[in-house]
Design an enzyme around this catalytic site. Structure first.
Site, PDB file in Angstrom:
ATOM      1  CG  PHE A  17     -13.871  43.043  61.478  1.00 19.19           C
ATOM      2  CD1 PHE A  17     -13.568  41.746  61.110  1.00 19.19           C
ATOM      3  CD2 PHE A  17     -13.053  43.686  62.393  1.00 19.19           C
ATOM      4  CE1 PHE A  17     -12.473  41.103  61.651  1.00 19.19           C
ATOM      5  CE2 PHE A  17     -11.953  43.049  62.929  1.00 19.19           C
ATOM      6  CZ  PHE A  17     -11.668  41.758  62.559  1.00 19.19           C
ATOM      7  CG  ASP A  18     -19.498  43.370  56.068  1.00 13.38           C
ATOM      8  OD1 ASP A  18     -20.524  43.904  56.459  1.00 13.38           O
ATOM      9  OD2 ASP A  18     -19.464  42.297  55.437  1.00 13.38           O
TER      10      ASP A  18
END
Lengths: 77, 632
Positions: B310-311
């Site tokens: 995830f960012d």
């Protein structure tokens, strides 16, 4: 060159797609790399040279196979 | 003539059925051989006609199709006077085709309901200023259109006059209508729930976001995975191989009966249709739920994912950061208002979420003209305002700018980071003036969604973020992530993903699709959480139409179910052919009609099996509701 999208009646057998692809490919003035027969959405997409062949002729070739076209859309490339 | 016969195929099927019944009735009830014989001849000839035409058309483009096998088989049966078989086989084959068509339409219905949402007409302003209803194809860029309450927005455009609420579910999946006023962007295919607006057309037809979504879904359904291309090749040689096998058997045994049974049994129908059917149904289910899956290759890869990266910004958190802590370092001669004005002026140039938070925090404040804005990637902004050099950004930028961070400042930075803040430092002419800590909140429900992903077999959940390690750790601890790394530039993230891949992981990257395109491209599966923006649609493999993480477990569950479904269909198809061919030689009861019945039956079984995917959502919704009630 023009870009065409032909909406056909629902295609049901994968060999129908093969037939249409083969038939359209054999016509003059069709850019073969651009030809796509979308089996699930029952669409044929291709670029063609409108000086060599008319959209009517292409539609006729397809309807001779027994597939009715519902709507053709042509855009300038 | 050919065209007429093909068009009337369904009616022909019905007539054949009537003649077959007639034949049986006259044979067994009236004991009349002649009428029975005649009826079967008529049924056979009528039945074989459309099949033979299809076979011939395929042959003309050098394709040996199933129709050819059936045509030869039926003709053979006719010649050896096995009329019952020839009539029944043609009937079963045609009736099977009819059923296939009906069921196939069902599997495609999800997409159809999507395309039917496309707008058809628009109210266009003519030269005299009046609005006239025209077909949507006639609208061109720059046209002014009127949209009334309850109508569909016909094109992508910008609001000129008026305001209202628009239901954008078809683009964003968001059920709550969005408020629109002058200069708001509106999208084709969305519905104006209240108010009246005039819009100027920016993009029309296939160029609209809606048009692109439809095109993408349509092409995705027909895209082929490695396995499918293999099956395609296989069936290309398989069908002629069956023909040759039948000929060889006939030459050896001189038994026409067995040869034609082989022709009928060898038809590869279920194999050819089984995999695409799963594909279509799976992609259709996704499209209906705001998940765009770009083809069956994506489905295969995604179903094997063991690592999701995830960012942080806008994915796990609200994406609406706020200034939480602030420290100002000034001398006597400094004018605090002026410093903050400079800061606001520079941040006004940026659309970075942190900049937005700062502007929101500072509120109404005097702005100065900004010159020579220089965006430092992964650092911040350097600009000239009122003759001063202003740098706004993170610690790295301050080091580049040779700004001295004394002990007091370093202690504040450590404190801010420990609180989970992202840091924005402001220096004027090389001296640090302001330190701001900006914090974001974790989206509600994210924790539960991440647990669902783990239950679906994802081994590690990784967070890679440009934020400082303090923020990242805080989020990671709260959400129970496997790994979390801060201070990462877009290229660092991409490099990290490559490292994971080198270790043999199958990595899916979830980002907002705009500033993370390298990672989206490098990961086996790039998942864009966007509001259906162009970039997101083009650079990723999977698009979650709403920035709502709850779609992710559904997406993963769906691709796993779809991949399973394909495998089941392949097994069914191959299994049926193997069993049938074996029984020709090993059993007494096998004949052409039973073979055709089983063969057509297997095609329907794989289609019906594929259709189960359309309902995948229901089961998911149910389990979601159960979770909700336990939460209460």
């Amino acid at each position: 060159m023009k870009k065409a999208t032909i909406q056909l009646e629902t295609l049901t057998c994968p060999s129908c797609a093969q037939k249409i692809e083969g038939t359209v490919k054999s016509l003059t003035g069709i850019e073969i790399e651009s030809l796509k027969v979308l089996f699930n959405s029952s669409k044929v997409k291709f670029n063609f040279d409108d000086e060599k062949i008319s959209i009517k002729e292409i539609e006729n070739a397809i309807s001779k196979l027994g597939y009715e076209d519902k709507k053709s859309k042509i855009n300038e490339l | 003539m050919q065209r007429f016969i093909l068009k009337k195929k369904n009616q022909i099927t019905l007539i054949i059925a009537i003649f077959i019944v007639l034949a049986y009735v006259s044979e067994f009830v009236f004991k009349n051989h002649e009428i029975a014989f005649g009826s079967l001849v008529i049924a056979s000839v009528m039945g074989v006609l459309p099949i033979a035409i299809q076979a011939y058309q395929a042959l003309r483009v050098k394709v040996i199709s199933i129709d050819l096998l059936v045509t030869i088989a039926v003709t053979g049966a006719f010649i050896i006077k096995n009329l019952e078989e020839s009539a029944i086989v043609t009937f079963l084959f045609l009736f099977g085709e009819f059923l296939e068509q009906r069921t196939l339409n069902k599997t495609r219905s999800a997409i159809k309901s999507l395309t039917e949402m496309a707008p058809e007409s628009a109210l266009k302003q003519m030269e005299n200023g009046e609005f006239i209803e025209v077909e949507v194809d006639e609208v061109e860029e720059g046209d002014i259109l009127l949209v009334k309450t309850g109508a569909k927005i016909p094109v992508d455009g910008t609001v000129l006059i008026g305001e209202g609420h628009i239901n954008e579910a078809s683009i964003t999946g968001e059920p709550v209508p969005a408020s629109k006023k002058k200069d708001s962007k509106v999208y084709a295919g969305t519905i104006l729930e209240n108010g009246t607006i005039q819009i100027v057309a920016n993009r029309v037809g296939e160029d609209t976001t809606f048009g692109k979504i439809i095109e993408l879904v349509e092409e995705a359904q027909d895209s082929k995975s490695e396995a499918e291309r293999f099956i395609d090749k296989f069936s290309k040689y398989y069908t002629p191989a069956v023909l040759i096998l039948a000929i060889i058997v006939w030459l050896i045994t001189r038994d026409t009966e067995i040869a034609i049974i082989i022709l009928v049994l060898g038809c590869p129908g279920a194999l050819v249709i089984g995999v695409p059917v799963s594909n279509v149904a799976g992609i259709g289910n996704g499209a209906k739920n705001g998940i765009l899956l770009k083809g069956s290759e994506v489905i295969q890869d995604f179903s094997k994912t063991d690592t999701i990266v995830f960012d942080k910004t806008g994915t796990l958190t609200m994406g609406n950061p706020k200034v939480a802590d602030k420290e100002i370092y000034t001398n006597k001669e400094d004018d605090i208002d002026k410093i903050l004005s400079y800061l606001a002026s520079v941040e006004n140039e940026s659309d970075h979420p942190l900049a937005k938070a700062i502007i929101e925090h500072l509120g109404n404040i005097e702005l100065y003209e900004v010159e020579k804005t220089d965006v430092v990637k992964g650092g911040g902004i350097v600009a000239r305002v009122n003759g001063h050099r202003i740098a706004v950004g993170n610690v790295t930028l301050m080091q580049q700018e040779k700004v001295i961070l004394d002990e007091q400042v370093s202690a504040d930075i450590a404190k801010f980071e420990a609180n989970g803040n992202s840091l924005v430092l402001t220096s004027i002419d090389g001296k640090l003036k302001v330190l701001m800590g900006i914090r974001d909140q974790i989206r509600p429900g994210v924790k539960m969604e991440l647990q669902k992903l783990k239950k679906l077999g994802v081994k590690s959940l990784v967070l890679l973020s440009g934020d400082n390690q303090g923020t990242v750790d805080l989020v990671a601890n709260e959400l129970g992530l496997t790994e979390a790394h801060g201070h990462m530039l877009p290229e660092d993230k991409a490099a990290y993903i490559e490292k994971l891949q080198a270790k043999g992981h199958i990595v899916a990257f979830v980002g907002d699709g705009v500033n993370d395109s390298p990672s989206l491209a490098i990961a086996q599966i790039g998942i864009a959480m966007g509001n259906g923006t162009d970039v997101a649609i083009e650079t990723s493999d999977v698009v979650l139409m709403n920035s709502d993480l709850s779609r992710l477990p559904h997406a993963l569950g769906l691709v796993k179910a779809t991949a399973n479904n394909m495998r089941q269909n392949i097994v069914i198809a191959i299994g049926v052919v193997v069993v049938l061919l074996a029984s020709v030689f090993l059993s007494e009861w096998m004949n052409m009609s039973i073979g055709m019945l089983v063969h057509e039956g297997s095609i329907l079984v794989v289609i019906l099996n594929g259709m189960r995917l359309l309902r995948y959502k229901l089961r998911y919704r149910k389990s979601k509701m159960e979770l909700k009630t336990t939460n209460n």
